[in-house]
Motif scaffolding. Structure first.
Motif, mmCIF file in Angstrom:
data_model
loop_
_atom_site.group_PDB
_atom_site.id
_atom_site.type_symbol
_atom_site.label_atom_id
_atom_site.label_comp_id
_atom_site.label_asym_id
_atom_site.label_seq_id
_atom_site.Cartn_x
_atom_site.Cartn_y
_atom_site.Cartn_z
ATOM 1 N N VAL A 15 60.380 14.123 55.338
ATOM 2 C CA VAL A 15 61.052 15.346 54.905
ATOM 3 C C VAL A 15 60.274 15.895 53.714
ATOM 4 O O VAL A 15 60.102 15.207 52.697
ATOM 5 N N SER A 16 59.796 17.119 53.847
ATOM 6 C CA SER A 16 58.971 17.730 52.804
ATOM 7 C C SER A 16 59.521 19.131 52.519
ATOM 8 O O SER A 16 59.294 20.067 53.287
ATOM 9 N N VAL A 17 60.257 19.251 51.419
ATOM 10 C CA VAL A 17 61.037 20.451 51.143
ATOM 11 C C VAL A 17 60.949 20.791 49.659
ATOM 12 O O VAL A 17 60.770 19.905 48.823
ATOM 13 N N ALA A 56 48.805 20.586 46.936
ATOM 14 C CA ALA A 56 48.525 19.167 46.687
ATOM 15 C C ALA A 56 49.408 18.279 47.553
ATOM 16 O O ALA A 56 48.948 17.257 48.094
ATOM 17 N N ARG A 57 50.667 18.650 47.723
ATOM 18 C CA ARG A 57 51.567 17.874 48.584
ATOM 19 C C ARG A 57 51.075 17.911 50.029
ATOM 20 O O ARG A 57 51.060 16.871 50.708
ATOM 21 N N THR A 191 60.365 20.399 57.560
ATOM 22 C CA THR A 191 60.508 21.396 56.501
ATOM 23 C C THR A 191 61.820 22.151 56.685
ATOM 24 O O THR A 191 61.972 23.275 56.222
ATOM 25 N N ALA A 192 62.751 21.527 57.380
ATOM 26 C CA ALA A 192 63.975 22.173 57.835
ATOM 27 C C ALA A 192 64.987 22.342 56.716
ATOM 28 O O ALA A 192 64.804 21.880 55.583
ATOM 29 N N GLY A 193 66.097 22.979 57.066
ATOM 30 C CA GLY A 193 67.212 23.123 56.151
ATOM 31 C C GLY A 193 68.129 21.919 56.191
ATOM 32 O O GLY A 193 67.866 20.913 56.851
ATOM 33 N N GLY A 194 69.268 22.043 55.505
ATOM 34 C CA GLY A 194 70.150 20.906 55.324
ATOM 35 C C GLY A 194 70.798 20.398 56.592
ATOM 36 O O GLY A 194 71.065 19.199 56.708
ATOM 37 N N GLY A 195 71.071 21.276 57.551
ATOM 38 C CA GLY A 195 71.728 20.849 58.775
ATOM 39 C C GLY A 195 70.901 19.844 59.546
ATOM 40 O O GLY A 195 71.374 18.756 59.896
ATOM 41 N N GLN A 210 59.498 13.891 50.434
ATOM 42 C CA GLN A 210 58.661 14.494 49.393
ATOM 43 C C GLN A 210 59.343 15.772 48.926
ATOM 44 O O GLN A 210 59.565 16.695 49.718
ATOM 45 N N LEU A 211 59.669 15.823 47.648
ATOM 46 C CA LEU A 211 60.397 16.955 47.089
ATOM 47 C C LEU A 211 59.575 17.647 46.012
ATOM 48 O O LEU A 211 58.965 16.987 45.168
#
Length: 268
Positions: A15-17, A56-57, A191-195, A210-211
């Protein structure tokens, strides 16, 4: 989202957001970050070094895992009030049973220049696609057996690849395994939303988070957050994380990398 049992190998899921300090991933529940005004406000929250941190991420992810797919939910592309597409032809070129089998046209899968899949979970058939590829990315839709035959026939006419996994909704575990088996995908970046991220979390399908935390607060009851979805059930424990990396930028941007801690005996 349903899930199927079984220890079969699946791709690594990262998860990369980017979020605000209060974990929000958009401005309001009825605003899509793809909309120009919302995107402008979101960019205005970010300090000057935000783009460098994102680059960089992305470079770190590429070096560590060589991801072959990006994952999004249909809720990132259409609002919650948007229903299934209507007005689609009901006359099909193929038997209905054939429509509910995976569709991977060779001219897309083997396309020269193909690098990654832009993968979207859309069990209700809500998105009308105007773009099937962008540079090295090709569109891949994840659907279920409850997805309308008319929508699947529409995807086939448009030569848009899709994988069928699950009954009433997309079975995320099965879909990920199929991406590995059919398309040799070994790493997926959500890269999705919370759902969708919340469904991945509850299904135990996340390996790494990764946040990038933006130095701004949004608030608001019901504003979409990093992990939305069902609350913890009685006796269900939170997902534990191990910090792998933390960087604080001089402009207030925070970059965090976590690994999900697997409980003994748990099937990843």
């Amino acid at each position: 989202m349903e899930q199927e049992s079984g220890p079969a190998a699946r791709p690594r899921v990262v998860v990369s957001v980017s979020t605000s300090v209060d974990g929000r991933v958009t401005l309001r529940s009825d605003r899509l970050l793809m909309e120009a005004d919302a995107a402008r406000i979101w960019r205005s929250m970010q300090p000057e070094g935000a783009q460098a941190a994102e680059d960089a991420r992305s470079a770190l992810l590429a070096g560590l895992h060589q991801p072959q797919a990006v994952l999004e939910g249909s809720g990132s592309l259409v609002t919650g009030s948007t229903g299934p597409l209507t007005g689609l032809p009901e006359d099909f070129d193929e038997p209905v049973d054939t429509l509910f089998t995976d569709f991977l046209p060779e001219e897309v899968v083997e396309r020269p220049g193909h690098e990654k899949w832009f993968t979207v979970v859309d069990s209700r058939g809500r998105v009308r696609w105007s773009m099937k590829r962008n540079g090295g990315f090709d569109l891949l839709v994840l659907v279920a057996r409850a997805t309308s035959a008319a929508y699947l026939a529409h995807l086939r006419r448009e030569r848009i690849p899709y994988l069928v996994a699950g009954g009433e909704r997309v079975d995320l575990a099965a879909a990920l395994r199929r991406m590995r088996d059919k398309l040799a995908v070994t790493c997926v970046v959500s890269t999705a939303g919370g759902g969708l991220n919340g469904a991945l979390l509850r299904a135990g399908l996340i390996d790494e988070i990764q946040l990038l935390v933006i130095p701004a607060a949004i608030g608001g009851h019901g504003t979409p957050a990093l992990f939305d979805g069902p609350q913890l059930a009685d006796g269900e424990l939170p997902t534990r994380l191990r910090l792998l990396f933390a960087h604080v930028g001089g402009d207030g941007m925070l970059w965090l990398r976590y690994e999900v801690i697997r409980e003994a005996g748990a099937t990843p």
